[in-house]
Design a protein around this motif. Structure first.
Motif, PDB file in Angstrom:
ATOM      1  N   ALA A   1      12.306 -13.760 -32.434  1.00 10.58           N
ATOM      2  CA  ALA A   1      12.365 -12.381 -32.668  1.00 10.58           C
ATOM      3  C   ALA A   1      13.298 -11.719 -32.027  1.00 10.58           C
ATOM      4  O   ALA A   1      13.917 -12.048 -31.218  1.00 10.58           O
ATOM      5  N   GLU A   2      13.392 -10.327 -32.389  1.00 10.31           N
ATOM      6  CA  GLU A   2      14.353  -9.416 -31.983  1.00 10.31           C
ATOM      7  C   GLU A   2      13.564  -8.151 -31.572  1.00 10.31           C
ATOM      8  O   GLU A   2      13.103  -7.635 -32.811  1.00 10.31           O
ATOM      9  N   LEU A   3      13.557  -7.475 -30.600  1.00 10.97           N
ATOM     10  CA  LEU A   3      12.819  -6.175 -30.360  1.00 10.97           C
ATOM     11  C   LEU A   3      13.649  -5.132 -30.796  1.00 10.97           C
ATOM     12  O   LEU A   3      14.963  -5.037 -30.608  1.00 10.97           O
TER      13      LEU A   3
ATOM     14  N   ILE B   1       9.845  -4.933 -34.253  1.00  9.93           N
ATOM     15  CA  ILE B   1      10.091  -6.209 -33.913  1.00  9.93           C
ATOM     16  C   ILE B   1      10.508  -6.965 -35.219  1.00  9.93           C
ATOM     17  O   ILE B   1       9.559  -6.904 -36.250  1.00  9.93           O
TER      18      ILE B   1
ATOM     19  N   ARG C   1       8.676 -10.397 -26.052  1.00  8.31           N
ATOM     20  CA  ARG C   1       9.808 -10.353 -25.476  1.00  8.31           C
ATOM     21  C   ARG C   1       9.719 -11.974 -25.204  1.00  8.31           C
ATOM     22  O   ARG C   1      10.846 -12.741 -25.056  1.00  8.31           O
TER      23      ARG C   1
ATOM     24  N   GLN D   1      11.294 -13.042 -28.382  1.00  8.43           N
ATOM     25  CA  GLN D   1      12.823 -13.053 -28.279  1.00  8.43           C
ATOM     26  C   GLN D   1      13.651 -13.749 -27.443  1.00  8.43           C
ATOM     27  O   GLN D   1      14.555 -14.285 -27.912  1.00  8.43           O
ATOM     28  N   THR D   2      12.897 -14.107 -26.293  1.00 11.26           N
ATOM     29  CA  THR D   2      13.682 -15.173 -25.545  1.00 11.26           C
ATOM     30  C   THR D   2      13.488 -16.511 -26.085  1.00 11.26           C
ATOM     31  O   THR D   2      14.819 -17.263 -26.140  1.00 11.26           O
TER      32      THR D   2
END
Length: 185
Positions: free
Chosen positions: A166-168, A181, A158, A161-162
């Motif tokens: 990356a994107e979960l 991910i 996460r 992602q923040t």
């Protein structure tokens, strides 16, 4: 074969009885708490543990040195955990009761950096990896994050992602253990 406790390299203070008594002098206590924090993080890192149950802490070899018959009092255990929490190394599972916590011997930000460094070195940017790939996959077998607690892995991802790295992706299982991910370059 040596047990985890026997294989662990205990610091000299661990065999010094006053180490198990919360010191009253502010400077001494500050150094003592810092030493306890280092000990907790080192112990959890070597044993690759993540959860500490406060009600069971005093029966753990970490807080109970049977050789010198000393236990760190529960009040002092809580002082150590509060110090670790302020430094970002403890997160309470039950914030109101404070009976179980996650011990993060690396912060999620530190894990995120390690994971992303590995992803980039393997050429996995702009691809999708599953949690399994990172946790148990052959490519990750020699990495420090291999076998990491799924809770800590997700928390670290996460962070990526923040950061926009990356994107979960949600999995189909209720616990999301089959999620993935996508990493960006």
């Amino acid at each position: 074969m040596a047990t985890k406790e026997e294989a662990f390299d205990w610091p000299w203070q661990y065999n010094f009885p006053p180490f198990f008594t919360l010191q009253t002098n502010a400077d001494t206590q500050s150094k003592q708490i810092a030493a306890w924090c280092d000990l907790v993080l080192s112990y959890y890192r070597q044993s690759k543990q993540y959860i500490l149950d406060v009600t069971e802490a005093q029966s753990s070899p970490l807080f109970h040195n049977a050789v010198i018959n000393r236990k760190l009092p529960l009040e002092a255990v809580n002082v150590v955990l509060s110090s670790l929490e302020r430094k970002g190394h403890v997160e309470w599972e039950d914030a109101t009761k404070r009976t179980r916590c996650y011990v993060m011997w690396r912060t999620p930000e530190e894990w995120a950096a390690l994971i992303f460094q590995w992803v980039a070195s393997k050429g996995f940017t702009n691809t999708v990896c599953t949690y399994y790939d990172l946790h148990s996959g052959d490519d990750a077998a020699d990495q420090e994050f291999f076998g990491m607690d799924l809770w800590m892995l997700k928390k670290s991802l996460r962070v990526l992602q923040t950061q926009g790295k990356a994107e979960l992706m949600q999995g189909t299982q209720a616990d999301d253990s089959d999620g993935g991910i996508k990493f960006f370059s």
